[in-house]
Scaffold this motif. Structure first.
Motif, PDB file in Angstrom:
ATOM      1  N   ALA A 157       1.308  -1.455  -0.370  1.00 35.12           N
ATOM      2  CA  ALA A 157      -0.237   0.019   0.139  1.00 35.12           C
ATOM      3  C   ALA A 157       0.719   1.117  -0.088  1.00 35.12           C
ATOM      4  O   ALA A 157       2.116   1.242   0.506  1.00 35.12           O
ATOM      5  CB  ALA A 157      -1.101  -0.124   0.707  1.00 35.12           C
ATOM      6  N   LEU A 158       0.119   2.657  -0.163  1.00 35.34           N
ATOM      7  CA  LEU A 158       1.004   3.283  -0.567  1.00 35.34           C
ATOM      8  C   LEU A 158      -0.239   4.293  -0.401  1.00 35.34           C
ATOM      9  O   LEU A 158      -1.681   4.505  -0.585  1.00 35.34           O
ATOM     10  CB  LEU A 158       1.779   3.937  -2.097  1.00 35.34           C
ATOM     11  CG  LEU A 158       2.540   2.906  -2.977  1.00 35.34           C
ATOM     12  CD1 LEU A 158       2.186   2.583  -3.354  1.00 35.34           C
ATOM     13  CD2 LEU A 158       4.041   3.507  -3.738  1.00 35.34           C
ATOM     14  N   ALA A 159       0.738   5.243   1.032  1.00 43.85           N
ATOM     15  CA  ALA A 159      -0.414   6.722   0.918  1.00 43.85           C
ATOM     16  C   ALA A 159       0.730   8.392   0.804  1.00 43.85           C
ATOM     17  O   ALA A 159       1.945   8.060   0.879  1.00 43.85           O
ATOM     18  CB  ALA A 159      -0.798   6.350   2.020  1.00 43.85           C
ATOM     19  N   HIS A 160       0.575   9.001   1.020  1.00 48.28           N
ATOM     20  CA  HIS A 160       1.112  10.644   0.756  1.00 48.28           C
ATOM     21  C   HIS A 160       1.097  10.620   2.632  1.00 48.28           C
ATOM     22  O   HIS A 160       0.040   9.909   3.434  1.00 48.28           O
ATOM     23  CB  HIS A 160       0.834  11.765   0.379  1.00 48.28           C
ATOM     24  CG  HIS A 160       0.447  11.617  -1.272  1.00 48.28           C
ATOM     25  ND1 HIS A 160       1.389  12.634  -1.376  1.00 48.28           N
ATOM     26  CD2 HIS A 160       0.240  11.095  -1.916  1.00 48.28           C
ATOM     27  CE1 HIS A 160       1.737  12.788  -2.981  1.00 48.28           C
ATOM     28  NE2 HIS A 160       0.513  11.493  -2.725  1.00 48.28           N
ATOM     29  N   PRO A 161       2.500  10.862   3.081  1.00 53.41           N
ATOM     30  CA  PRO A 161       2.199  11.035   4.869  1.00 53.41           C
ATOM     31  C   PRO A 161       1.182  12.544   5.264  1.00 53.41           C
ATOM     32  O   PRO A 161       1.254  11.454   6.440  1.00 53.41           O
ATOM     33  CB  PRO A 161       3.506  11.846   4.818  1.00 53.41           C
ATOM     34  CG  PRO A 161       4.169  11.739   3.981  1.00 53.41           C
ATOM     35  CD  PRO A 161       4.103  12.043   3.038  1.00 53.41           C
ATOM     36  N   VAL A 182       3.316  -4.672   3.219  1.00 56.47           N
ATOM     37  CA  VAL A 182       4.414  -3.362   3.064  1.00 56.47           C
ATOM     38  C   VAL A 182       3.166  -2.584   4.015  1.00 56.47           C
ATOM     39  O   VAL A 182       2.497  -2.046   2.313  1.00 56.47           O
ATOM     40  CB  VAL A 182       5.386  -3.723   1.957  1.00 56.47           C
ATOM     41  CG1 VAL A 182       5.896  -2.357   1.828  1.00 56.47           C
ATOM     42  CG2 VAL A 182       6.135  -4.822   2.627  1.00 56.47           C
ATOM     43  N   SER A 183       3.490  -1.183   3.832  1.00 55.21           N
ATOM     44  CA  SER A 183       3.238  -0.108   3.611  1.00 55.21           C
ATOM     45  C   SER A 183       4.381   1.781   3.247  1.00 55.21           C
ATOM     46  O   SER A 183       4.820   1.271   4.024  1.00 55.21           O
ATOM     47  CB  SER A 183       2.341   0.524   4.628  1.00 55.21           C
ATOM     48  OG  SER A 183       0.705  -0.616   4.870  1.00 55.21           O
ATOM     49  N   VAL A 184       3.866   1.954   2.249  1.00 56.42           N
ATOM     50  CA  VAL A 184       5.003   2.442   1.955  1.00 56.42           C
ATOM     51  C   VAL A 184       4.651   4.316   2.278  1.00 56.42           C
ATOM     52  O   VAL A 184       3.925   4.980   1.187  1.00 56.42           O
ATOM     53  CB  VAL A 184       5.736   2.279   0.538  1.00 56.42           C
ATOM     54  CG1 VAL A 184       6.426   3.721  -0.073  1.00 56.42           C
ATOM     55  CG2 VAL A 184       6.891   1.268   0.397  1.00 56.42           C
ATOM     56  N   LEU A 185       5.684   5.181   2.846  1.00 56.29           N
ATOM     57  CA  LEU A 185       4.608   6.467   2.705  1.00 56.29           C
ATOM     58  C   LEU A 185       6.012   7.208   1.592  1.00 56.29           C
ATOM     59  O   LEU A 185       6.766   7.330   1.404  1.00 56.29           O
ATOM     60  CB  LEU A 185       5.406   7.358   3.523  1.00 56.29           C
ATOM     61  CG  LEU A 185       4.507   6.767   5.035  1.00 56.29           C
ATOM     62  CD1 LEU A 185       5.143   7.647   5.773  1.00 56.29           C
ATOM     63  CD2 LEU A 185       3.226   7.057   5.037  1.00 56.29           C
ATOM     64  N   THR A 186       5.063   8.339   0.778  1.00 59.47           N
ATOM     65  CA  THR A 186       5.124   8.964  -0.312  1.00 59.47           C
ATOM     66  C   THR A 186       4.949   9.807  -0.774  1.00 59.47           C
ATOM     67  O   THR A 186       3.912  10.411  -0.892  1.00 59.47           O
ATOM     68  CB  THR A 186       5.714   7.583  -2.367  1.00 59.47           C
ATOM     69  OG1 THR A 186       6.147   8.485  -2.316  1.00 59.47           O
ATOM     70  CG2 THR A 186       4.067   7.687  -1.755  1.00 59.47           C
ATOM     71  N   ASP A 187       5.945  10.649  -1.422  1.00 61.44           N
ATOM     72  CA  ASP A 187       5.461  12.080  -1.652  1.00 61.44           C
ATOM     73  C   ASP A 187       5.305  12.386  -3.794  1.00 61.44           C
ATOM     74  O   ASP A 187       4.593  12.986  -3.919  1.00 61.44           O
ATOM     75  CB  ASP A 187       6.889  13.386  -2.119  1.00 61.44           C
ATOM     76  CG  ASP A 187       7.956  12.962  -2.855  1.00 61.44           C
ATOM     77  OD1 ASP A 187       7.820  12.179  -3.415  1.00 61.44           O
ATOM     78  OD2 ASP A 187       8.886  13.662  -2.377  1.00 61.44           O
TER      79      ASP A 187
END
Length: 334
Positions: A157-161, A182-187
């Motif tokens: 999963a991905l999310a903006h912080p 896994v979860s990823v913080l991304t800009d």
């Protein structure tokens, strides 16, 4: 004041019950002057409670999310719901039916066109409807993606912080509830930046996440399981469907995207031979792969190396590659 959407539907978002209809996307063609494109829409509402917006098929060649949402809406009965679930399992319907990343109507990439335009191309109009009509109703948003034809992804999963500490806390709550491995913080750098569906939701202050559940324009059983389990956990966690799943600690591994500076791009066109698989840990300077040249078979292949250390989140799926194609992305623990 923004222009109202030209898309319409027979769905009454405030009515209790389970409604199955379409968003009607106006499209004038040679054979249909006043026609519309049907975008399947399911709204399940019962009393008061949070609203969860669920989408898939934003890219038409990504299938885990589409199947997960179809199975979910077949299962959910209105009397089990506290609040509202809005589901678009084939959001970019023309692309879904063509099995393409972009729409065959206008070559529009829906996940690069937010916030869209009310009177734009068909895909711009669809982005505008989601942004101007659906987002204002949503307390949380999940947009399910996979790698499609060009990428092979570790299920994550991905999310903006988050824009504020409060928003960041709500984003973390959604991440933990979904519980991907896994979860990823991304800009968003290296991808769509602020023009993606979940990034635009985040700009509005809505907790939102997206996923990458496989790739190669096929179906990953593991990715499908991550989607289905995650959706059930979220519905239970927010009290929308109580008891649908256990809501204890998810055990997700929180990571951060290393962005464009750590990615590997093809410097020339040719045949790409990867040296590592998704999920592998790599170090700066380690061989990433090679590019061979079918038009010059005696030429030595170009050897590529990783510019940073981290874990491989995705790699290019097709062997045939062109200069500028992304071959690997990296992430690392927060």
């Amino acid at each position: 004041m923004s222009q109202p959407s030209m898309i319409w539907s027979a769905v009454d978002f405030e009515r209790d019950g389970k409604q199955v209809d379409y968003l009607r996307l106006p499209h004038s063609s040679d054979l249909s002057a006043y026609g519309w494109i049907p975008i399947p829409l399911i709204v399940i509402r019962n009393g008061t409670g949070p609203t969860l917006l669920l989408t898939a098929g934003t890219h038409g060649d990504e299938y885990e999310g589409q199947i997960a949402l179809i199975r979910l809406v077949q299962e959910l009965a209105a009397e089990r719901v506290n609040g509202r679930v809005i589901v678009a399992p084939a959001l970019n319907f023309p692309a879904v039916m063509a099995g393409r990343r972009v729409s065959p109507l206008d070559d529009g990439n829906l996940n690069r066109l937010f916030p869209g335009r009310a009177a734009g191309s068909p895909t711009q109009m669809l982005a505008h409807y989601v942004d101007s009509v659906l987002f204002p109703m949503a307390d949380a948003v999940i947009d399910l993606h996979s790698g499609g034809r060009s990428l092979d992804y570790l299920p994550l999963a991905l999310a903006h912080p988050g824009r504020t500490p409060e928003h960041a806390a709500h984003v973390r709550e959604l991440i933990e509830a979904f519980g991907a491995p896994v979860s990823v913080l991304t800009d968003g750098s290296g991808g769509g930046g602020a023009t993606t569906l979940y990034a635009r939701a985040a700009e509005r202050g809505i907790p939102a996440l997206t996923t990458e559940l496989g790739g190669g324009a096929t179906l990953s059983p593991d990715g499908l399981a991550v989607a289905e389990t995650g959706l059930r956990r979220v519905l239970a966690h927010y009290g929308i469907v109580p008891g649908m799943a256990e809501t204890g600690p998810s055990g997700t591994r929180l990571m951060r995207s290393l962005g464009r500076a750590a990615a590997v791009y093809a410097p020339e066109s040719g045949l790409f031979q990867p040296s590592v698989a998704v999920g592998a840990r790599v170090t700066a300077g380690q061989e990433a792969g090679r590019i061979f040249f079918p038009d010059s078979p005696m030429r030595e292949p170009v050897t590529l190396t990783f510019p940073a250390s981290g874990m491989v989140s995705c790699r290019r799926f097709p062997t045939l590659t062109a200069r500028g194609d992304c071959l690997f992305n990296l992430m690392d623990d927060c």
